[in-house]
Design an enzyme around this catalytic site. Structure first.
Site, mmCIF file in Angstrom:
data_model
loop_
_atom_site.group_PDB
_atom_site.id
_atom_site.type_symbol
_atom_site.label_atom_id
_atom_site.label_comp_id
_atom_site.label_asym_id
_atom_site.label_seq_id
_atom_site.Cartn_x
_atom_site.Cartn_y
_atom_site.Cartn_z
ATOM 1 N N HIS A 37 0.790 -1.243 -0.036
ATOM 2 C CA HIS A 37 0.068 -0.025 -0.129
ATOM 3 C C HIS A 37 0.791 1.082 -0.037
ATOM 4 O O HIS A 37 0.498 2.396 -0.758
ATOM 5 C CB HIS A 37 -0.813 0.079 1.396
ATOM 6 N N VAL A 176 4.139 -5.749 -4.932
ATOM 7 C CA VAL A 176 5.459 -5.824 -4.200
ATOM 8 C C VAL A 176 5.548 -7.360 -3.409
ATOM 9 O O VAL A 176 4.436 -7.540 -2.721
ATOM 10 C CB VAL A 176 5.342 -4.510 -3.088
#
Ligand code: PAF
Length: 279
Positions: A37, A176
């Protein structure tokens, strides 16, 4: 950093910014923030003057047997992380602020949302599209950043924005991973230590498929097989391992156009997704 729980209060904040000629980027999240995030927020920062992060566990995208109630939440930690990364405002509404008791207007994308997760979670993308359009409208955002971990979600949102002429630019940000390959997800919290080890089979399978692709393999069945060899011994069940055309999210037999190799599998009771863009 502003912290707003009502539509009225966030609207006041973003309207002031707009009147000062500033561009706004929104990063929609369900909270329990992690480095994935934060990477979206940094990209948002580079593409706008102001960054709004929304933290809202959206009930309408969860099916009746899914994990809405136990979805992890830690607002204090989320606020701290947003502050550290330089977010200008958090919008954190209660469900009643977003959905009136007689709420009856939905956004349904009818093509890209039908396969992959959409085939297993029938109301999911209707809830995602509806809440994202509401969040775009509420925050008056010029830009929205979505992660490629939810590749289908990002593509469905792009299609909604195109089809409904919504004046916002969608940025897809790279997925990620942890150092050992596990894709970052708030749901990783559900994994026991033993399950977390087994969960590495998803990224291992994708790496095996990538190696086959890099060596010249273009048959979807062979790439699927490379994933399944790693995944089958580790997963408790597999929803899909599919090779799809990126433009249509329909299966391809041969990769002769940009494609998406996507996985959804259960490790214990936790449903994990991961993917790889090919071509
Ligand atoms: O990806 C998510 O966390 C959610 O689907 C989103 C985009 C915040 C909508 O609720």
């Amino acid at each position: 950093m502003e912290f707003c729980t009502s539509v009225e209060s966030i609207r006041e904040v973003v309207t002031d910014w707009k009147q000062a000629g500033q561009r706004i980027a929104v990063v929609p999240t369900m909270g329990y923030l992690h480095e994935g995030h934060l990477s979206l927020m940094r990209i948002a920062r580079q593409n706008a003057d102001r960054v709004v992060t929304t933290i809202f566990v959206n009930p309408t995208q969860f099916g009746p047997t899914e994990d809405l109630e136990k979805y992890p939440r830690d607002l204090a930690h989320d606020r701290q992380l947003c502050q550290e990364v330089g977010v200008d405002a958090i919008f954190h509404p209660a469900p009643a602020e977003m959905y009136a008791p007689d709420f009856s207007t939905w956004v349904t994308e009818e093509s890209l949302s039908q396969t992959l997760c959409g085939a297993f979670r029938p109301i999911h993308f209707r809830g995602v599209c509806t809440v994202c359009l509401k969040l775009f409208n509420i925050t008056l955002a010029d830009v929205a950043v979505f992660g490629r971990k939810d590749a289908q979600q990002a593509l469905v949102i792009e299609r909604m924005v195109r089809d409904l002429n919504i004046p916002i630019r969608i940025i897809q940000a790279p997925l990620v991973r942890e150092a050992d390959g596990l894709a970052l997800s708030s749901r990783n919290k559900y994994l026991s230590a033993e399950e977390r080890v087994r969960a590495l089979a998803l990224s291992r399978g994708l790496r095996a498929a990538q190696a086959r692709y890099d060596a010249g393999e273009r048959a979807a069945a062979a790439l699927r097989e490379a994933v399944l060899q790693e995944l089958q011994p580790a997963a408790d069940s597999i929803d899909y391992v599919d090779v799809m055309a990126r433009a249509t999210l329909r299966p391809v037999a041969l990769i002769d156009q940009p494609a998406l190799l996507a996985i959804a599998a259960y490790i214990g009771k936790t449903r994990l997704i991961d993917n790889l863009f090919l071509g």
